[in-house]
Design a protein around this motif. Sequence first.
Motif, PDB file in Angstrom:
ATOM      1  N   ASN A  89      64.497 -31.441  56.566  1.00 36.66           N
ATOM      2  CA  ASN A  89      63.234 -30.832  56.140  1.00 36.66           C
ATOM      3  C   ASN A  89      63.209 -29.332  56.421  1.00 36.66           C
ATOM      4  OD1 ASN A  89      62.369 -33.345  55.376  1.00 36.66           O
ATOM      5  ND2 ASN A  89      60.999 -33.645  57.120  1.00 36.66           N
ATOM      6  N   TRP A 105      65.316 -27.568  53.930  1.00 35.18           N
ATOM      7  CA  TRP A 105      64.657 -27.531  52.621  1.00 35.18           C
ATOM      8  C   TRP A 105      63.606 -26.420  52.579  1.00 35.18           C
ATOM      9  CZ3 TRP A 105      59.664 -28.200  50.754  1.00 35.18           C
ATOM     10  CH2 TRP A 105      59.554 -28.360  49.364  1.00 35.18           C
ATOM     11  N   HIS A 106      62.830 -26.287  53.640  1.00 38.20           N
ATOM     12  CA  HIS A 106      61.798 -25.255  53.666  1.00 38.20           C
ATOM     13  C   HIS A 106      62.395 -23.844  53.711  1.00 38.20           C
ATOM     14  CE1 HIS A 106      58.050 -27.513  53.862  1.00 38.20           C
ATOM     15  NE2 HIS A 106      58.647 -28.379  54.654  1.00 38.20           N
ATOM     16  N   LYS A 131      62.711 -24.460  49.182  1.00 38.14           N
ATOM     17  CA  LYS A 131      61.327 -24.078  48.928  1.00 38.14           C
ATOM     18  C   LYS A 131      61.192 -22.568  48.741  1.00 38.14           C
ATOM     19  CE  LYS A 131      56.619 -24.909  50.560  1.00 38.14           C
ATOM     20  NZ  LYS A 131      55.797 -25.430  51.678  1.00 38.14           N
ATOM     21  N   SER A 179      56.352 -18.621  51.734  1.00 34.98           N
ATOM     22  CA  SER A 179      56.127 -20.045  52.009  1.00 34.98           C
ATOM     23  C   SER A 179      56.564 -20.429  53.417  1.00 34.98           C
ATOM     24  CB  SER A 179      56.863 -20.909  50.981  1.00 34.98           C
ATOM     25  OG  SER A 179      58.274 -20.769  51.100  1.00 34.98           O
ATOM     26  N   VAL A 180      57.484 -19.662  54.016  1.00 38.94           N
ATOM     27  CA  VAL A 180      57.938 -19.973  55.377  1.00 38.94           C
ATOM     28  C   VAL A 180      56.793 -19.827  56.366  1.00 38.94           C
ATOM     29  CG1 VAL A 180      59.572 -19.359  57.204  1.00 38.94           C
ATOM     30  CG2 VAL A 180      60.295 -19.287  54.809  1.00 38.94           C
ATOM     31  N   GLU A 186      53.826 -20.795  56.039  1.00 38.77           N
ATOM     32  CA  GLU A 186      52.812 -21.829  55.897  1.00 38.77           C
ATOM     33  C   GLU A 186      52.729 -22.745  57.119  1.00 38.77           C
ATOM     34  OE1 GLU A 186      53.848 -23.788  52.281  1.00 38.77           O
ATOM     35  OE2 GLU A 186      53.107 -22.158  50.999  1.00 38.77           O
ATOM     36  N   TRP A 191      55.077 -25.116  58.121  1.00 38.45           N
ATOM     37  CA  TRP A 191      55.844 -26.358  58.087  1.00 38.45           C
ATOM     38  C   TRP A 191      57.086 -26.281  58.967  1.00 38.45           C
ATOM     39  CZ3 TRP A 191      53.703 -30.546  56.132  1.00 38.45           C
ATOM     40  CH2 TRP A 191      52.691 -30.411  55.180  1.00 38.45           C
ATOM     41  N   VAL A 192      57.806 -25.181  58.916  1.00 41.58           N
ATOM     42  CA  VAL A 192      59.023 -25.045  59.725  1.00 41.58           C
ATOM     43  C   VAL A 192      58.686 -25.101  61.210  1.00 41.58           C
ATOM     44  CG1 VAL A 192      60.908 -23.484  60.356  1.00 41.58           C
ATOM     45  CG2 VAL A 192      60.283 -23.761  57.947  1.00 41.58           C
TER      46      VAL A 192
END
Length: 337
Positions: A301, A304-305, A309, A317-318, A320, A322-323
Motif C-alpha cells: 500500500n 502504491w501511494h 497514486k 496526494s502524498v 493526504e 495515507w502513507v
Amino acid sequence: MTTVRWMRSLAAPEDIGALVAARCGLTVTGCELVRSLTNDVYRVRATGGDVACKVYGAGRWSVSEVAWEQDLAAHLAAHGVTAATPVPLDDAVHGTALGGTAVRDTTVHGTAVHDTTVHGKAGRGKAGRGTLVGTIDAPEGIRPFTVTAWATSAKPRPPWSDALFHRYGAALARFHLAADSFVSDHPARTGDPLSTLDQSLRWIGDPMVHEVAAAARPFLTGVVDIGVRHGDASLDNIQVTDGGVLLWHDFDLAGVGPRAADLTGAHGGAHWDTVLDGYTTLRPIDTGGIVALRVVELVRNIAWHLRDKVAMRGTESVGEGWVDRELESLRELRDRL
C-alpha cells in the motif's frame, strides 16, 4: 514534433452509455462517472436495471487476466456470493459509430473499441452469449472494459456490532469455499507474498519499512492454504441485502495466493476473535503467518501511494495522510514479529 505520452485518460459518460447500449443491447437512459482512480467506474442507467461499466487502467491487467476475473464473478454469482453478475457483450454488434467514423469495431469519438480475443479465440465467458471483456484504444494504451449488473444493496453501516463481524467472517469463508470449485480457460492472477514485498520495497526508502519487512520475511516461506482470494476483503466491498445476506463485489485484486491474507485487515482489531469465529464455523484457516502477510499488504500500500497514486494524482496526494497511517501501522507490528 515532440511526442506527448498520456498517463491516463477519462471517457465522457455519455459515450460510455452509448457504448454499453450498442454492445449490450440495452436501452440506456443515462450514465454517470462514479469514481476514477486506478480504474474508472460508470453507473449506466438502463431500462430493466442499471449496470456498471468498469474501464481498467492501461498496462495494469492483461485482457486475459480481466477475463479470468469476469469468469470468477460469474462463478461466484452462480453460488450466491455476489450480485455483480457479468453482462456479456454482444459479438454481433459491429459498425456502430459513437461520435466517430463508422468502422468495423465500435468507435467512441474516434477511439476504437474492440472485441476481446484471448489465445486465438473470442474471450467468451460462462455467463451466456458474447464476450465478457472488451477493449478501448485509449491515448495511453489498450484499456479493457467490462459490464456487470449494478449491485443495488447498501454497504454495511454503523453500529459495528459483533453480529455484523461474525457474518462478515462467514461471508469470507463462503467466498473461499465457492472459489474452491472455480475453473477458467484464462490464466489466473497470482500473488506471491515474497515477490510482492521485494517489488514494493524498491520504491520505499524508509529504513523502518525495510527493517520490518526483513523481520516478516522468514514467516512468509511457510504460508499454506493457497487458493483464490478476494484481495481487498474489506467492508467497503461488502453489500447487505434486505434479507441481511452479505455479498461481495469488486474483484479487480482477486487472484491466487494465501487466503489468510484476506483476513489481515481484521486481524488485531477489536472484532478479530468474532471474525475468526464466523469464518471457522464454515472452514478452517491457518493464521500462523497472518502478521507477516499484513506487513506485505502495508508495504504494498505504501509503495502504491508513493508511486502509482502519485502518477495519477500528483505529489500532493502524498500529503493526504495515507502513507503516514500505513507507516504507523507498520511500527505497531514491529514488536509482534
